[in-house]
Design a protein around this motif. Structure first.
Motif, PDB file in Angstrom:
ATOM      1  N   ASP A  44       3.089  14.750  53.653  1.00 32.12           N
ATOM      2  CA  ASP A  44       3.829  14.342  52.551  1.00 32.12           C
ATOM      3  C   ASP A  44       5.368  14.910  53.310  1.00 32.12           C
ATOM      4  N   ALA A  45       5.947  13.850  53.747  1.00 33.18           N
ATOM      5  CA  ALA A  45       7.287  14.251  54.456  1.00 33.18           C
ATOM      6  C   ALA A  45       8.338  14.390  53.045  1.00 33.18           C
ATOM      7  N   THR A  46       8.075  13.839  52.100  1.00 35.81           N
ATOM      8  CA  THR A  46       9.123  14.177  51.132  1.00 35.81           C
ATOM      9  C   THR A  46       9.577  15.785  50.942  1.00 35.81           C
ATOM     10  N   THR A  47       8.727  16.486  51.038  1.00 32.64           N
ATOM     11  CA  THR A  47       8.984  17.932  50.837  1.00 32.64           C
ATOM     12  C   THR A  47       9.773  18.665  51.950  1.00 32.64           C
ATOM     13  N   HIS A  48       9.860  17.632  53.022  1.00 30.11           N
ATOM     14  CA  HIS A  48      10.862  18.275  54.134  1.00 30.11           C
ATOM     15  C   HIS A  48      12.184  18.433  53.665  1.00 30.11           C
ATOM     16  N   PRO A  49      12.963  19.521  53.890  1.00 24.32           N
ATOM     17  CA  PRO A  49      14.274  19.989  53.374  1.00 24.32           C
ATOM     18  C   PRO A  49      15.359  19.043  53.892  1.00 24.32           C
ATOM     19  N   ILE A  50      15.111  18.385  54.792  1.00 19.63           N
ATOM     20  CA  ILE A  50      16.093  17.431  55.415  1.00 19.63           C
ATOM     21  C   ILE A  50      16.085  16.034  54.700  1.00 19.63           C
ATOM     22  N   MET A  51      14.943  15.991  53.833  1.00 21.01           N
ATOM     23  CA  MET A  51      14.497  14.524  53.040  1.00 21.01           C
ATOM     24  C   MET A  51      15.905  14.631  52.035  1.00 21.01           C
ATOM     25  N   ASP A  52      16.213  15.881  51.609  1.00 22.72           N
ATOM     26  CA  ASP A  52      17.040  15.754  50.183  1.00 22.72           C
ATOM     27  C   ASP A  52      18.488  15.112  50.746  1.00 22.72           C
ATOM     28  N   LYS A  53      18.782  15.328  52.080  1.00 16.98           N
ATOM     29  CA  LYS A  53      19.913  14.814  52.533  1.00 16.98           C
ATOM     30  C   LYS A  53      19.751  13.279  52.704  1.00 16.98           C
ATOM     31  N   VAL A  54      18.638  12.867  53.252  1.00 17.95           N
ATOM     32  CA  VAL A  54      18.413  11.504  53.206  1.00 17.95           C
ATOM     33  C   VAL A  54      18.500  10.767  51.817  1.00 17.95           C
ATOM     34  N   ASN A  55      17.900  11.385  51.111  1.00 22.30           N
ATOM     35  CA  ASN A  55      17.906  10.965  49.518  1.00 22.30           C
ATOM     36  C   ASN A  55      19.315  10.678  48.996  1.00 22.30           C
ATOM     37  N   GLN A  56      20.229  11.958  49.273  1.00 22.68           N
ATOM     38  CA  GLN A  56      21.423  11.726  48.683  1.00 22.68           C
ATOM     39  C   GLN A  56      22.158  10.678  49.663  1.00 22.68           C
ATOM     40  N   TRP A  57      22.183  10.647  50.882  1.00 19.40           N
ATOM     41  CA  TRP A  57      22.809   9.453  51.539  1.00 19.40           C
ATOM     42  C   TRP A  57      22.063   8.224  51.084  1.00 19.40           C
ATOM     43  N   GLU A  58      21.152   8.181  50.667  1.00 19.31           N
ATOM     44  CA  GLU A  58      20.603   6.514  50.074  1.00 19.31           C
ATOM     45  C   GLU A  58      21.345   6.182  48.861  1.00 19.31           C
ATOM     46  N   LYS A  59      21.416   7.238  47.911  1.00 22.86           N
ATOM     47  CA  LYS A  59      21.976   7.094  46.670  1.00 22.86           C
ATOM     48  C   LYS A  59      23.518   6.662  46.941  1.00 22.86           C
ATOM     49  N   GLU A  60      24.294   7.786  47.867  1.00 22.23           N
ATOM     50  CA  GLU A  60      25.563   7.057  48.113  1.00 22.23           C
ATOM     51  C   GLU A  60      25.924   5.801  48.865  1.00 22.23           C
ATOM     52  N   ILE A 107      23.591   3.186  48.289  1.00 21.64           N
ATOM     53  CA  ILE A 107      23.168   2.381  47.456  1.00 21.64           C
ATOM     54  C   ILE A 107      24.534   1.972  46.430  1.00 21.64           C
ATOM     55  N   ALA A 108      25.123   3.116  45.817  1.00 24.46           N
ATOM     56  CA  ALA A 108      26.090   3.138  45.050  1.00 24.46           C
ATOM     57  C   ALA A 108      27.641   2.112  45.952  1.00 24.46           C
ATOM     58  N   LYS A 109      27.794   2.344  47.113  1.00 18.05           N
ATOM     59  CA  LYS A 109      28.794   1.556  47.816  1.00 18.05           C
ATOM     60  C   LYS A 109      28.449   0.234  48.054  1.00 18.05           C
ATOM     61  N   ILE A 110      27.057   0.040  48.289  1.00 13.09           N
ATOM     62  CA  ILE A 110      26.847  -1.432  48.531  1.00 13.09           C
ATOM     63  C   ILE A 110      26.918  -2.131  46.910  1.00 13.09           C
ATOM     64  N   LYS A 111      26.336  -1.558  45.973  1.00 17.63           N
ATOM     65  CA  LYS A 111      26.803  -2.099  44.649  1.00 17.63           C
ATOM     66  C   LYS A 111      28.181  -2.612  44.425  1.00 17.63           C
ATOM     67  N   GLN A 112      29.102  -1.417  44.664  1.00 18.26           N
ATOM     68  CA  GLN A 112      30.415  -1.373  44.490  1.00 18.26           C
ATOM     69  C   GLN A 112      30.854  -2.637  45.449  1.00 18.26           C
ATOM     70  N   GLU A 113      30.478  -3.023  46.566  1.00 15.21           N
ATOM     71  CA  GLU A 113      31.074  -3.865  47.443  1.00 15.21           C
ATOM     72  C   GLU A 113      30.556  -5.413  46.922  1.00 15.21           C
ATOM     73  N   ALA A 114      29.268  -5.273  46.372  1.00 15.69           N
ATOM     74  CA  ALA A 114      28.632  -6.458  45.982  1.00 15.69           C
ATOM     75  C   ALA A 114      29.381  -7.064  44.410  1.00 15.69           C
ATOM     76  N   HIS A 115      29.606  -5.872  43.693  1.00 13.23           N
ATOM     77  CA  HIS A 115      30.252  -6.247  42.590  1.00 13.23           C
ATOM     78  C   HIS A 115      31.755  -7.040  43.016  1.00 13.23           C
ATOM     79  N   LYS A 116      32.393  -6.549  43.997  1.00 17.18           N
ATOM     80  CA  LYS A 116      33.604  -6.935  44.273  1.00 17.18           C
ATOM     81  C   LYS A 116      33.581  -8.392  44.969  1.00 17.18           C
ATOM     82  N   ALA A 117      32.493  -8.521  45.673  1.00 16.68           N
ATOM     83  CA  ALA A 117      32.252  -9.875  46.220  1.00 16.68           C
ATOM     84  C   ALA A 117      32.066 -10.995  45.388  1.00 16.68           C
TER      85      ALA A 117
END
Length: 249
Positions: free
Chosen positions: A64-80, A82-92
């Motif tokens: 269960d790799a989701t319990t690893h502490p570094i996974m929180d950083k990966v999840n935060q990076w994923e959210k940020e 996705i938010a940037k990609i959605k912003q760029e896609a909306h602009k496009a």
């Protein structure tokens, strides 16, 4: 008195030390030798326990790799991300819609111009085979622009996307003894010794634009006028005399 040949126990300091631990290099009496061995056994059990705990933790983390502490950083990076990609896609999406609207307006102007020419020719019964070929070519070109527009270019990078309009300049309308060839990229003057006009397909409102023109052949004592003119000006064989015309010969 202690005999000089007798060894003292490292733990109780008695003179009856008889055993040497080859690990810690200490000397023990028979009683403390047993105690020292028991201490080693207890320490070994502690090592085994630590090993077992680490092994359990490893298996849990592996399954269960989701319990690893570094996974929180990966999840935060994923959210940020996705938010940037959605912003760029909306602009496009917005930019692409604006470009589509602009191109459709230009296509509509061209189609309305052809419609006007067809209606006039039909009412006056004034058309020849050359006119039919010209209208068919113009309609085919508009059909291609409508179904497979080639003026759009998309630049996609790691975190951004840019949609730009890449206008492809071609010759469009003609007036006088002149014809278009090579998919509206070439203009040929007829045998008549008279003025003629040809205009480009793109409309320009402001900015600096670079257009390459190659003159392959021009008769002696003839001349050409290159310039700009209002898109609302009527086609005329001597359009260079029009008030909105500006250029050089």
């Amino acid at each position: 008195m202690i005999n000089a040949s007798e060894q003292l126990c490292s733990k109780c300091s008695k003179a009856n030390a008889t055993s040497i631990c080859i690990g810690c290099k200490q000397i023990f009496c028979p009683e403390d030798s047993i105690s020292h061995r028991q201490d080693l056994s207890n320490e070994f059990d502690a090592v085994i326990n630590k090993h077992d705990l680490l092994h359990q933790q490893f298996e849990k983390q592996d399954n269960d790799a989701t319990t690893h502490p570094i996974m929180d950083k990966v999840n935060q990076w994923e959210k940020e991300t996705i938010a940037k990609i959605k912003q760029e896609a909306h602009k496009a999406h917005y930019e692409l819609q604006q470009l589509f609207t602009r191109c459709n307006e230009e296509l509509g102007q061209k189609l309305r111009r052809i419609t006007k020419e067809l209606c006039t020719a039909k009412d006056k019964q004034d058309y020849l085979e050359t006119h039919l070929c010209k209208w068919l070519d113009a309609l085919e070109a508009l059909q291609n622009e409508l179904t497979t527009p080639s003026d759009f270019k998309v630049h996609i990078k790691a975190m951004s996307i840019n949609v730009t309009l890449m206008p492809i300049e071609k010759f469009d309308r003609v007036c006088g003894d002149i014809r278009l060839e090579q998919n509206e990229l070439a203009v040929v003057h007829g045998a008549m010794n008279s003025h003629a006009e040809v205009r480009g397909a793109c409309l320009y409102l402001h900015g600096i634009h670079h257009i390459k023109i190659k003159i392959e052949k021009m008769l002696k004592d003839h001349w050409m006028f290159f310039g700009i003119i209002s898109s609302t000006a009527e086609m005329d064989e001597k359009s260079y005399l029009t008030q909105s015309a500006y250029g050089w010969a």
